[in-house]
Structure formats: structure tokens, C-alpha cells
Design an enzyme around this catalytic site. Structure first.
Site, mmCIF file in Angstrom:
data_model
loop_
_atom_site.group_PDB
_atom_site.id
_atom_site.type_symbol
_atom_site.label_atom_id
_atom_site.label_comp_id
_atom_site.label_asym_id
_atom_site.label_seq_id
_atom_site.Cartn_x
_atom_site.Cartn_y
_atom_site.Cartn_z
ATOM 1 N N GLY A 296 3.587 9.235 0.789
ATOM 2 C CA GLY A 296 4.731 8.796 -0.012
ATOM 3 C C GLY A 296 5.346 7.500 0.478
ATOM 4 O O GLY A 296 6.504 7.202 0.215
ATOM 5 N N GLY B 236 4.097 4.354 -0.055
ATOM 6 C CA GLY B 236 3.732 3.145 -0.786
ATOM 7 C C GLY B 236 2.602 2.396 -0.100
ATOM 8 O O GLY B 236 2.307 1.250 -0.436
ATOM 9 N N LEU B 237 1.969 3.034 0.885
ATOM 10 C CA LEU B 237 0.843 2.388 1.583
ATOM 11 C C LEU B 237 -0.481 3.003 1.150
ATOM 12 O O LEU B 237 -1.513 2.835 1.799
ATOM 13 C CB LEU B 237 1.021 2.518 3.105
ATOM 14 N N SER C 174 -1.702 6.335 0.685
ATOM 15 C CA SER C 174 -2.405 7.421 1.374
ATOM 16 C C SER C 174 -3.360 8.116 0.407
ATOM 17 O O SER C 174 -4.455 8.528 0.791
ATOM 18 C CB SER C 174 -1.411 8.425 1.951
ATOM 19 N N GLU D 162 -7.569 9.861 -9.418
ATOM 20 C CA GLU D 162 -6.102 9.745 -9.315
ATOM 21 C C GLU D 162 -5.469 9.855 -10.710
ATOM 22 O O GLU D 162 -4.479 10.552 -10.913
ATOM 23 C CB GLU D 162 -5.745 8.396 -8.675
ATOM 24 N N ASP E 59 -5.147 -0.118 -5.405
ATOM 25 C CA ASP E 59 -5.122 0.621 -4.135
ATOM 26 C C ASP E 59 -6.516 1.069 -3.723
ATOM 27 O O ASP E 59 -6.925 0.916 -2.569
ATOM 28 C CB ASP E 59 -4.225 1.860 -4.258
ATOM 29 N N TYR F 212 6.615 5.868 -12.671
ATOM 30 C CA TYR F 212 5.513 4.890 -12.722
ATOM 31 C C TYR F 212 4.868 4.916 -14.105
ATOM 32 O O TYR F 212 4.651 3.863 -14.727
ATOM 33 C CB TYR F 212 4.473 5.255 -11.648
HETATM 34 C C1 GLA Z 1 0.767 1.851 -7.145
HETATM 35 C C2 GLA Z 1 -0.485 1.951 -8.007
HETATM 36 C C3 GLA Z 1 -1.208 0.617 -8.101
HETATM 37 C C4 GLA Z 1 -0.239 -0.496 -8.512
HETATM 38 C C5 GLA Z 1 1.027 -0.460 -7.649
HETATM 39 C C6 GLA Z 1 2.069 -1.430 -8.130
HETATM 40 O O1 GLA Z 1 0.432 1.585 -5.815
HETATM 41 O O2 GLA Z 1 -1.377 2.923 -7.489
HETATM 42 O O3 GLA Z 1 -2.283 0.715 -9.023
HETATM 43 O O4 GLA Z 1 0.067 -0.418 -9.869
HETATM 44 O O5 GLA Z 1 1.617 0.833 -7.639
HETATM 45 O O6 GLA Z 1 1.625 -2.724 -7.976
#
Ligand code: GLA
Length: 385
Positions: free
Chosen positions: A121, A123-124, A126, A159, A171, A221
Site C-alpha cells: 500500500g 505506492g511502490l 508491491s 491485476e 508498474d 483509481y
Molecule cells: C498505479 C497504476 C499505474 C499508474 C499509476 C499512476 O501505480 O498501477 O498503472 O496508473 O498508478 O501513474
């Protein structure tokens, strides 16, 4: 968990020693946020924080998965691999296995232990690290040649369909394709990419987690993604484009009248962020780190005011960072609503930077941020133990 401890745990769980180690990275994104699903360019880099998967073939028709922090084994029967979507833990692995099989890779029974050092959780990414490491492990055990870009696409599908997050490709691509000391300039419309050395001279990147509790990030999102789709459809009524990222800032100005309210704001973020990516990469290539830092700040302001994905914690963390001497710029990364910031900080000032921001953040928010020691590494590694 130390490797020794993980190997002992593997043996306790599966009664035999692990034979292989597969790893896939978490990521930062230097710039280009919330544009990957709009056909834009992004600029991520793979981290030393990663998902480590210890494994061995088991000669059975089952994939067993366990996590170092759960210590419970989940069995995925290969013949019923499509039936595990609602698992609480193990669904990511099941999703990857399902789509790998669908793409023609035979599934081979194996025992796997996941030890993920990417904070959840945060934002990196995982989840991308878990997906990509699974895709690599299963492909290796299948004994087939594989293409890491295809594994990234399969992971993204898992995902989207298994975790319910309608994410773009950034990602999983960064996790699979990252390269030591480089960022990847990735065109998300074509998947063309270029490695650019992440050389910041006397500066470095500090990654900080605002530690806001994870809350409805997935659904928020998906709402953003819907809003930009609405914008695209409206603009397509008058202009032949396939994606918002195809519009220059000037062209967007000419069609903006078609949009209103949040839809207009979201689209404006996307178009201006795409322009910032090109400027940032050019600045980095000519060694203009001051300009790169300025663009990071602009990116944050746009994510705050137009895309509205920051929140008071990320705003506080990045604004405290910006006040520090030696900091050239700071912004949230990833989906937002919580998670991490990156800041460009003079190497000689990092210690003081962390000390000051840590204290001021605690005073303002009431709980502490976390600061990670990071380096830029290869996305995927495969080794025999
Ligand atoms: C998350 C999503 C990515 C991208 C970013 C925002 O990390 O998994 O695909 O959209 O947000 O840039």
C-alpha cells in the site's frame, strides 16, 4: 526477512529446501503520473525493494504459495486454476498462473515462498512485484523461453481482472524491465522504451511514505480512469485521436470548451503531465537537475489541483520537503491517495532533510512518515540457490 530465515521457513513449510530464487522489483516513477492508461509516456525505475520468491518444483499438479508474514500455505490446483479469483491471499498468483496458461505456457507444479520487501500500500508497486516474480517463477519452471514484456502484460491482466484495479502497464513493465541505475522512458501506447541513466550528480532521490492508511484506493483509481475516458470520448467527437496523450497542450486548449467540471480538470492534468515528461527527460539528459526538480513540483501541483489524488498527508510531506535547503523538488508517486513521495535532495543534505521532514510531518499529521534507503536496480533476477 534475512535469506537464511526465509530458507529455514521454506523448509519448515514444504519439508524440502528451496532451490531457486526469483525476484522482481518495486518501482518509483520519476515523472508521468496517471498518464499510462491515457497512452502517455512514463519514466519509472526499479528499486532494491522487491518481492523475493523462493521456490522448487514439487512434481505434483499443484502450485503452493505461502508468504513470510502469513506462514500459511495456499494450494492452487493446476486443473482448477481459474477458480481462485476470490482468494484473500494468493489471488494475484492464481491470476498470473491463469493468464500464463491462457497464453500457452504450461503450468508445472511448484512450492513457492514470497518474501516481499516492498511495503504494501505504499505506492511502490508491491502488487506488480508479486505478479511479475510469479510470472518469472512459473515460466522458468515451465522451461519455456519467455519475453519479459509479455510477462508484464500478463501480470497487468491479472491485476485488472483478479485484483479489480484497472491499472495501466507502468508498474508491471518497470518491475519486469528495470535496469540498474537507469529509468525507463516508456511509451505506454506502443511499449517502445528507452533506458536513460538516472544520473543526478551531487543529488539523489529520497523516497518517503506518508503512511496514510490504505483506503479505497482501488475504487478511486477506477473513477479517475473513467473520467479520462469520458474526456476522450467527448474530444473524439471533433478530433481524430486514439488517446488523450496525443494532444499537445495547445491542441487541448482548442478543444477544452467541450469539457466541463472534473472531466476538464482530469484531461488537463494528463495533457500537461505528458508535456512535463518530455521536458523532464530532456533536462535530465543535459544534467539540469534544477529544472528536473521544478518539473517534479509542477507534477505534484497538477496531481493535487487537477487530478485530485494527493490528500493532506502527501501534500504536507512534499511541501515540507520543498522547504528544505538542498531539496530541488518533491512529488507524490503512483496512484496517490496515500503512499510515497520522491524528493530530489543534495546528497550532503540527506541526513538533515530526513530529520527535519520526519519531525515536522509528525507534528503536523500526528503519526510518522517512513524514509527508505533505495537504489535503482535490475527489475528481475533469477538465481540457483
Ligand atoms: C498505479 C497504476 C499505474 C499508474 C499509476 C499512476 O501505480 O498501477 O498503472 O496508473 O498508478 O501513474
Amino acid at each position: 526477512m534475512e535469506r537464511k530465515e526465509a530458507l529455514e521457513l521454506f523448509e519448515r513449510l514444504y519439508n524440502r529446501p528451496a532451490e531457486d530464487l526469483f525476484t522482481a522489483a518495486g518501482r518509483i516513477n520519476v515523472i508521468g503520473e496517471h498518464v499510462d492508461y491515457c497512452g502517455g509516456k512514463v519514466f519509472p525505475a526499479a528499486l532494491n525493494l522487491r518481492c523475493n520468491v523462493y521456490g522448487r518444483k514439487n512434481g505434483e499438479n499443484v502450485i503452493r504459495v505461502a508468504a513470510s508474514d502469513l506462514k500459511r500455505v495456499v494450494e492452487l490446483q493446476i486443473d482448477r486454476i481459474g477458480e481462485y479469483k476470490s482468494l484473500k491471499w494468493g489471488n494475484y498468483q492464481a491470476g498470473v498462473a491463469y493468464y500464463l496458461k491462457e497464453s500457452g505456457t504450461p503450468l508445472v507444479g511448484c512450492d513457492l515462498l514470497y518474501d516481499c520487501t516492498v511495503p504494501f500500500g505504499s505506492g511502490l508497486s508491491s502488487s506488480a512485484a508479486i505478479e511479475v516474480s510469479t510470472a518469472v517463477a512459473l515460466s522458468e519452471y515451465a522451461g519455456v523461453a519467455y519475453d519479459k514484456v509479455q510477462l508484464a502484460l500478463i501480470s497487468q491482466k491479472a491485476e485488472n481482472k483478479y485484483a479489480g484495479v484497472n491499472c495501466g502497464i507502468m508498474d508491471q513493465f518497470a518491475s519486469a524491465m528495470g535496469k540498474k541505475d537507469h529509468a525507463i522512458l516508456l511509451d505506454c501506447a506502443t511499449l517502445d522504451y528507452e533506458y536513460v541513466p538516472l544520473q543526478l550528480g551531487e543529488y539523489c532521490i529520497v523516497v518517503a511514505n506518508c503512511n496514510k492508511p490504505h483506503n479505497l484506493v482501488e475504487s478511486k483509481y477506477n473513477v479517475r480512469r473513467h473520467e479520462v475516458e469520458v474526456a476522450l470520448k467527448k474530444i473524439q467527437e471533433v478530433k481524430k485521436i486514439n488517446a488523450l496523450a496525443e494532444l499537445s497542450v495547445k491542441e487541448f486548449g482548442e478543444v477544452k470548451y467541450l469539457l466541463s467540471g472534473v472531466v476538464a480538470k482530469r484531461a488537463e492534468h494528463v495533457v500537461t503531465e505528458c508535456a512535463r515528461v518530455s521536458e523532464a527527460v530532456a533536462a535530465l539528459k543535459r544534467g539540469d537537475i534544477v529544472e528536473l526538480g521544478r518539473l517534479l513540483n509542477e507534477s505534484h501541483y497538477s496531481l493535487r489541483d487537477l487530478y485530485e489524488v494527493t490528500g493532506k498527508e502527501l501534500d504536507m510531506l512534499s511541501s515540507l520537503a520543498r522547504k528544505e535547503t538542498g531539496c530541488l523538488g518533491s512529488r507524490m508517486i503512483g496512484a496517490g491517495f496515500g503512499g510515497c513521495t520522491i524528493s530530489i535532495v543534495k546528497k550532503s543534505a540527506v541526513e538533515g532533510f530526513i530529520r527535519h521532514v520526519d519531525k515536522a510531518y509528525f507534528d503536523a499529521i500526528g503519526y510518522r512518515a517512513s524514509f527508505y534507503e533505495t537504489s535503482i536496480e535490475d527489475g528481475v533476477t533469477v538465481s540457483k540457490l
